[in-house]
Scaffold this active site. Structure first.
Site, PDB file in Angstrom:
ATOM      1  CE1 TYR A  55      -3.302 -28.661  -5.713  1.00 11.44           C
ATOM      2  CE2 TYR A  55      -5.150 -27.761  -6.893  1.00 11.44           C
ATOM      3  CZ  TYR A  55      -4.147 -28.687  -6.793  1.00 11.44           C
ATOM      4  OH  TYR A  55      -3.990 -29.624  -7.771  1.00 11.44           O
ATOM      5  N   GLY A  56      -4.047 -24.765  -0.381  1.00 18.47           N
ATOM      6  CA  GLY A  56      -4.053 -23.653   0.552  1.00 18.47           C
ATOM      7  C   GLY A  56      -2.707 -23.602   1.262  1.00 18.47           C
TER       8      GLY A  56
END
Length: 89
Positions: A55-56
Site C-alpha cells: 500500500y506504499g
C-alpha cells in the site's frame, strides 16, 4: 460496537481499510488528515485496521504500514492491525 471472530482474534465488525490513504486511488492523502481519521475511528469504537506492504510505492513500500503505526501509537495494545505480505510490485 459488534465484534466478530477472525481466527483466534476478536475484531470489530467494522474495520478501516487503509489502502486508499497512501495508494490505489490517486496521490497519497494528507498524512495528518489520515492519522486524524484513524484515531477518530478508534474513538468511535473501531479496533480493526487493515494495511499491507504494497500500500506504499515501489520506492517506499512500507509507507502505509508506518502511517497506521504512527496513528495507533499509544493505543497499539487495544487494536488489531492486519497486514498482507509477500506481494511483489
Amino acid at each position: 460496537m459488534k465484534t466478530r471472530k477472525l481466527g483466534t482474534l476478536e475484531v470489530t465488525a467494522l474495520g478501516v481499510g487503509c489502502m486508499g490513504m497512501s495508494h490505489g486511488y490517486g496521490p497519497a492523502a494528507d498524512k495528518r488528515e489520515m492519522i486524524a481519521l484513524i484515531r477518530s475511528a478508534h474513538e468511535q469504537g473501531v479496533t480493526f485496521f487493515d494495511t499491507a506492504e504494497v500500500y506504499g510505492t515501489q520506492a517506499d513500500p512500507h509507507a502505509n504500514e508506518r502511517l497506521v503505526g504512527e496513528a495507533l501509537e499509544g493505543i497499539r495494545d487495544r487494536v488489531q492491525i492486519v497486514s498482507k505480505f509477500g506481494i511483489r510490485f
